[in-house]
Design a protein around this motif. Structure first.
Motif: not given
Length: 380
Positions: A62-67, A69-78, A357-365
């Motif tokens: 869900y976090n990676y999809s938001r980062f 902007k690819n809905k494929i990852y949101e759908d997979y999380a669902g 992966g979440l740590g990398l997203l936080k690092l980018m932010d």
């Protein structure tokens, strides 16, 4: 031509120097590879839990999809969420790492952060009932010495996820659970009733989670006299922890929680003791060279703690250490590939690849925030 120039200028604003551009590109590439590995493997996991299973991986996607902007990852999380609900059974444990309290907390996290829309009182009704039945039949607060205080995390998330109305039956039921848990904390910390909880002693993980719970119910003004009394036992446990083997991520969180406790506790003598504990923790925080494996595992633990403990986290000396260790890993292609080759089903969740992966997203932010803030200061 003008539009291209504007796009290029925006990229420079966000990414800064050529070195920053190169590192950002490398982080994005690493994130894509993490997402690919998890896409191929997550559904084969037999663990639906938060820290080691599908719930933590769903939170990453869900976090990676938001980062991205690819809905494929949101759908997979669902899809993973659907699998999680299907896999819950009467044999599902209650603990936070792999069980019901962690999965329920994960649903509250996703709703709170706008990833999914749901009435959690309805979505979590069956989990509420299962957790309540388990607590009645087996009143165990912590299953092993290294468990997190799952009941505390879950019930705090449940009460904060809705408007608190003392005239509402659901609110009163949720407060009742918190009062019961405060009593359990007293038995554990003050009376040292370890046999009741099937443990020999508290680890830094379990102690941090209990201290966090006490701070949260204090903020909610639930059982304030009781919690103030329990806080008197806290310095003794911190003193013991300081002499144990060093856990940098656990110690970083402990420091933050103790600092918050000082702001909360009214007893001057307890505050003085806690201040002395802060000085002792601070005096030990210098960390010498460590192997990559230790530093990266510290970074991953720091990441999932950041998600779970949220408001008690802040960027600090420790965050800088974790990020430096991660950058070294990112820039070392051979070491990075070795990490991916060593993966098993036991290290794909928040305590493994999804946590990285979440740590990398936080690092980018963080990088983008710092760079944009720097540009603002230069233009001021």
């Amino acid at each position: 031509m003008k539009e291209c120039l504007i796009c290029g200028f925006k990229e420079i604003l966000i990414n800064g120097t050529d070195v920053d551009l190169s590192l950002n590109k490398m982080i994005r590439e690493r994130l894509q590879r993490i997402a690919n590995v998890l896409l191929l493997n997550a559904s084969f996991l037999d663990n639906p839990g938060l820290l080691n299973g599908k719930m933590g991986i769903a939170i990453f996607f869900y976090n990676y999809s938001r980062f991205s902007k690819n809905k494929i990852y949101e759908d997979y999380a669902g899809e993973l969420l659907d699998e999680i609900y299907e896999e819950i059974s009467t044999s599902t444990p209650v603990n936070f790492e792999n069980g019901l309290t962690g999965m329920g907390w994960g649903i509250e996290y996703l709703v709170k952060n706008g990833f999914v829309q749901a009435d959690t009182d309805e979505a979590l009704e069956e989990i509420d009932n299962a957790i309540y039945r388990h607590r009645i039949n087996s009143p165990v607060l912590i299953n092993t010495g290294d468990d997190l205080f799952g009941y505390g995390f879950y019930h705090i998330a449940r009460i904060l996820g809705h408007e608190i109305d003392d005239n509402d039956l659901n609110t009163l039921i949720k407060k009742y659970h918190l009062i019961f848990l405060a009593d359990e904390c007293e038995r554990l910390l003050e009376q040292k009733s370890y046999t009741r909880f099937n443990i020999e002693s508290l680890t830094i993980n379990s102690f941090n989670s209990i201290l966090w719970f006490l701070l949260e119910i204090q903020k909610l003004n639930i059982f304030p006299v009781k919690t103030e009394k329990i806080f008197r036992s806290v310095p003794e446990y911190i003193e013991k922890e300081i002499h144990k083997p060093y856990d940098i991520a656990g110690r970083a969180l402990l420091l933050r929680l103790v600092e918050k406790s000082i702001e909360t506790v009214k007893d001057n003598s307890v505050r003085d003791l806690l201040n002395s504990m802060v000085e002792k923790i601070e005096s030990e925080k210098t960390r010498k060279d460590q192997p990559y494996e230790t530093d990266v595992s510290d970074f991953i633990k720091n990441t999932w703690q950041h998600i779970v403990y949220e408001s008690y986290y802040s960027d600090s000396f420790y965050s800088e250490l974790f990020q430096k260790a991660l950058v070294r890993l990112i820039e070392d292609e051979e070491n990075w590939n070795g990490r991916l080759n060593e993966l098993t089903k036991d290290n794909l969740g928040l305590t493994g690849l999804a946590g990285l992966g979440l740590g990398l997203l936080k690092l980018m932010d963080n990088r983008q925030h710092v760079q944009i803030q720097g540009l603002r200061e230069q233009s001021a």
